[in-house]
Design a protein around this motif. Structure first.
Motif, PDB file in Angstrom:
ATOM      1  N   ASP A  29       0.767  -1.128  -0.157  1.00  0.00           N
ATOM      2  CA  ASP A  29      -0.026   0.001  -0.043  1.00  0.00           C
ATOM      3  C   ASP A  29       0.749   1.266   0.204  1.00  0.00           C
ATOM      4  N   TYR A  30       1.859   1.186   0.739  1.00  0.00           N
ATOM      5  CA  TYR A  30       2.838   2.536   0.720  1.00  0.00           C
ATOM      6  C   TYR A  30       3.638   2.605  -0.646  1.00  0.00           C
ATOM      7  N   ALA A  31       3.966   1.605  -1.200  1.00  0.00           N
ATOM      8  CA  ALA A  31       4.544   1.774  -2.524  1.00  0.00           C
ATOM      9  C   ALA A  31       3.629   2.248  -3.474  1.00  0.00           C
ATOM     10  N   GLN A  32       2.414   1.685  -3.521  1.00  0.00           N
ATOM     11  CA  GLN A  32       1.237   2.305  -4.662  1.00  0.00           C
ATOM     12  C   GLN A  32       0.958   3.713  -4.315  1.00  0.00           C
ATOM     13  N   GLU A  33       1.028   3.955  -2.943  1.00  0.00           N
ATOM     14  CA  GLU A  33       0.552   5.475  -2.619  1.00  0.00           C
ATOM     15  C   GLU A  33       1.963   6.446  -3.191  1.00  0.00           C
ATOM     16  N   GLN A  34       3.171   5.984  -2.797  1.00  0.00           N
ATOM     17  CA  GLN A  34       4.207   6.755  -3.228  1.00  0.00           C
ATOM     18  C   GLN A  34       4.399   6.831  -4.820  1.00  0.00           C
ATOM     19  N   LEU A  35       4.156   5.946  -5.445  1.00  0.00           N
ATOM     20  CA  LEU A  35       4.202   5.688  -7.071  1.00  0.00           C
ATOM     21  C   LEU A  35       3.082   6.738  -7.502  1.00  0.00           C
ATOM     22  N   GLY A  36       1.833   6.638  -6.999  1.00  0.00           N
ATOM     23  CA  GLY A  36       0.826   7.362  -7.686  1.00  0.00           C
ATOM     24  C   GLY A  36      -0.014   6.385  -8.547  1.00  0.00           C
ATOM     25  N   ASP A  37      -0.823   7.043  -9.717  1.00  0.00           N
ATOM     26  CA  ASP A  37      -1.490   6.283 -10.545  1.00  0.00           C
ATOM     27  C   ASP A  37      -0.922   5.468 -11.469  1.00  0.00           C
ATOM     28  N   ALA A  82      -6.176  -9.718 -15.036  1.00  0.00           N
ATOM     29  CA  ALA A  82      -6.852  -8.409 -14.907  1.00  0.00           C
ATOM     30  C   ALA A  82      -6.243  -7.212 -14.790  1.00  0.00           C
ATOM     31  N   LEU A  83      -4.719  -7.088 -14.494  1.00  0.00           N
ATOM     32  CA  LEU A  83      -4.151  -5.856 -14.552  1.00  0.00           C
ATOM     33  C   LEU A  83      -3.896  -5.328 -15.932  1.00  0.00           C
ATOM     34  N   ALA A  84      -4.163  -6.288 -16.983  1.00  0.00           N
ATOM     35  CA  ALA A  84      -3.980  -5.545 -18.463  1.00  0.00           C
ATOM     36  C   ALA A  84      -5.013  -4.665 -18.789  1.00  0.00           C
ATOM     37  N   ASP A  85      -6.122  -4.686 -18.331  1.00  0.00           N
ATOM     38  CA  ASP A  85      -7.345  -3.792 -18.635  1.00  0.00           C
ATOM     39  C   ASP A  85      -7.504  -2.847 -17.314  1.00  0.00           C
ATOM     40  N   ASN A  86      -6.926  -3.221 -15.914  1.00  0.00           N
ATOM     41  CA  ASN A  86      -7.362  -2.451 -14.971  1.00  0.00           C
ATOM     42  C   ASN A  86      -6.006  -2.320 -13.979  1.00  0.00           C
ATOM     43  N   PRO A  87      -5.046  -1.660 -14.673  1.00  0.00           N
ATOM     44  CA  PRO A  87      -3.671  -1.646 -13.775  1.00  0.00           C
ATOM     45  C   PRO A  87      -4.174  -0.803 -12.586  1.00  0.00           C
ATOM     46  N   GLU A  88      -4.990  -0.029 -12.536  1.00  0.00           N
ATOM     47  CA  GLU A  88      -5.576   0.799 -11.155  1.00  0.00           C
ATOM     48  C   GLU A  88      -6.062  -0.126 -10.154  1.00  0.00           C
ATOM     49  N   LEU A  89      -6.238  -1.510 -10.307  1.00  0.00           N
ATOM     50  CA  LEU A  89      -6.148  -2.223  -9.325  1.00  0.00           C
ATOM     51  C   LEU A  89      -5.430  -2.249  -8.212  1.00  0.00           C
ATOM     52  N   VAL A  90      -4.061  -2.329  -8.747  1.00  0.00           N
ATOM     53  CA  VAL A  90      -2.974  -2.185  -7.889  1.00  0.00           C
ATOM     54  C   VAL A  90      -3.052  -1.062  -6.794  1.00  0.00           C
ATOM     55  N   GLY A  96      -4.967  -7.681  -2.629  1.00  0.00           N
ATOM     56  CA  GLY A  96      -6.236  -8.325  -2.943  1.00  0.00           C
ATOM     57  C   GLY A  96      -6.106  -8.475  -4.602  1.00  0.00           C
ATOM     58  N   GLU A  97      -7.075  -7.821  -5.305  1.00  0.00           N
ATOM     59  CA  GLU A  97      -7.290  -8.008  -6.608  1.00  0.00           C
ATOM     60  C   GLU A  97      -6.321  -7.268  -7.313  1.00  0.00           C
ATOM     61  N   GLY A  98      -5.269  -6.536  -6.861  1.00  0.00           N
ATOM     62  CA  GLY A  98      -4.216  -5.834  -7.557  1.00  0.00           C
ATOM     63  C   GLY A  98      -2.876  -6.873  -7.239  1.00  0.00           C
ATOM     64  N   TRP A  99      -2.954  -7.985  -7.084  1.00  0.00           N
ATOM     65  CA  TRP A  99      -1.725  -8.831  -6.931  1.00  0.00           C
ATOM     66  C   TRP A  99      -0.921  -8.885  -8.141  1.00  0.00           C
ATOM     67  N   LEU A 100       0.295  -9.089  -8.373  1.00  0.00           N
ATOM     68  CA  LEU A 100       0.948  -8.939  -9.659  1.00  0.00           C
ATOM     69  C   LEU A 100       1.323 -10.408 -10.206  1.00  0.00           C
ATOM     70  N   ILE A 101       1.913 -11.160  -9.384  1.00  0.00           N
ATOM     71  CA  ILE A 101       2.060 -12.523  -9.887  1.00  0.00           C
ATOM     72  C   ILE A 101       1.908 -13.559  -8.988  1.00  0.00           C
ATOM     73  N   LYS A 102       1.874 -14.841  -9.319  1.00  0.00           N
ATOM     74  CA  LYS A 102       1.544 -16.194  -8.574  1.00  0.00           C
ATOM     75  C   LYS A 102       2.831 -16.819  -8.914  1.00  0.00           C
ATOM     76  N   ILE A 103       3.403 -17.454  -7.650  1.00  0.00           N
ATOM     77  CA  ILE A 103       4.899 -18.180  -7.903  1.00  0.00           C
ATOM     78  C   ILE A 103       4.838 -19.170  -7.285  1.00  0.00           C
TER      79      ILE A 103
END
Length: 126
Positions: A29-37, A82-90, A96-103
């Motif tokens: 959450d901190y990272a996405q806040e620092q990065l912005g949109d 889902a991030l291809a069409d909705n990167p703002e989920l991050v 939650g819905e804004g996860w990036l990868i499954k490993i």
């Protein structure tokens, strides 16, 4: 700002949540806040095996592109389509819905070496 206790954190602001023998990775959450949109997420490493702290992709905001670092050595199983069409989920739901990868971590116990929520809070408050 959220600091869920069911995930582990890195000093590079990624999180990892283990579910059985696989794990989900995203940015905090901190990272996405620092990065912005966030406008684009690029994960070209699906199907590859990477070492801890290797770059697994990039995240793009209006003015910059940032590298994404793998918290533990692992096979990259899939990216969040889902991030291809909705990167703002991050931005909206980073844990939650804004996860990036499954490993599939090479050694699941490596996750234990990462930061818990309190240790991560101390990192960002330095």
């Amino acid at each position: 700002m959220e600091f869920p206790s069911n995930v582990k954190y890195t000093k590079e602001h990624e999180w990892i949540r283990v579910e059985g023998d696989v794990a989900y990775v995203g940015i905090t959450d901190y990272a996405q806040e620092q990065l912005g949109d966030i406008v684009f997420v690029d994960i070209p490493t699906v199907g590859e095996t990477l070492e801890k702290e290797e770059v697994f992709g990039t995240i793009e905001v209006v003015k910059t592109i940032s590298d994404l670092f793998l918290p533990v050595a692992a096979d990259i199983l899939e990216e969040n389509e889902a991030l291809a069409d909705n990167p703002e989920l991050v931005n909206q739901d980073p844990y939650g819905e804004g996860w990036l990868i499954k490993i599939k971590p090479n050694d699941i116990s490596d996750v234990d070496d990462l930061l818990d929520a309190e240790a991560y809070k101390a990192v960002i408050n330095e």
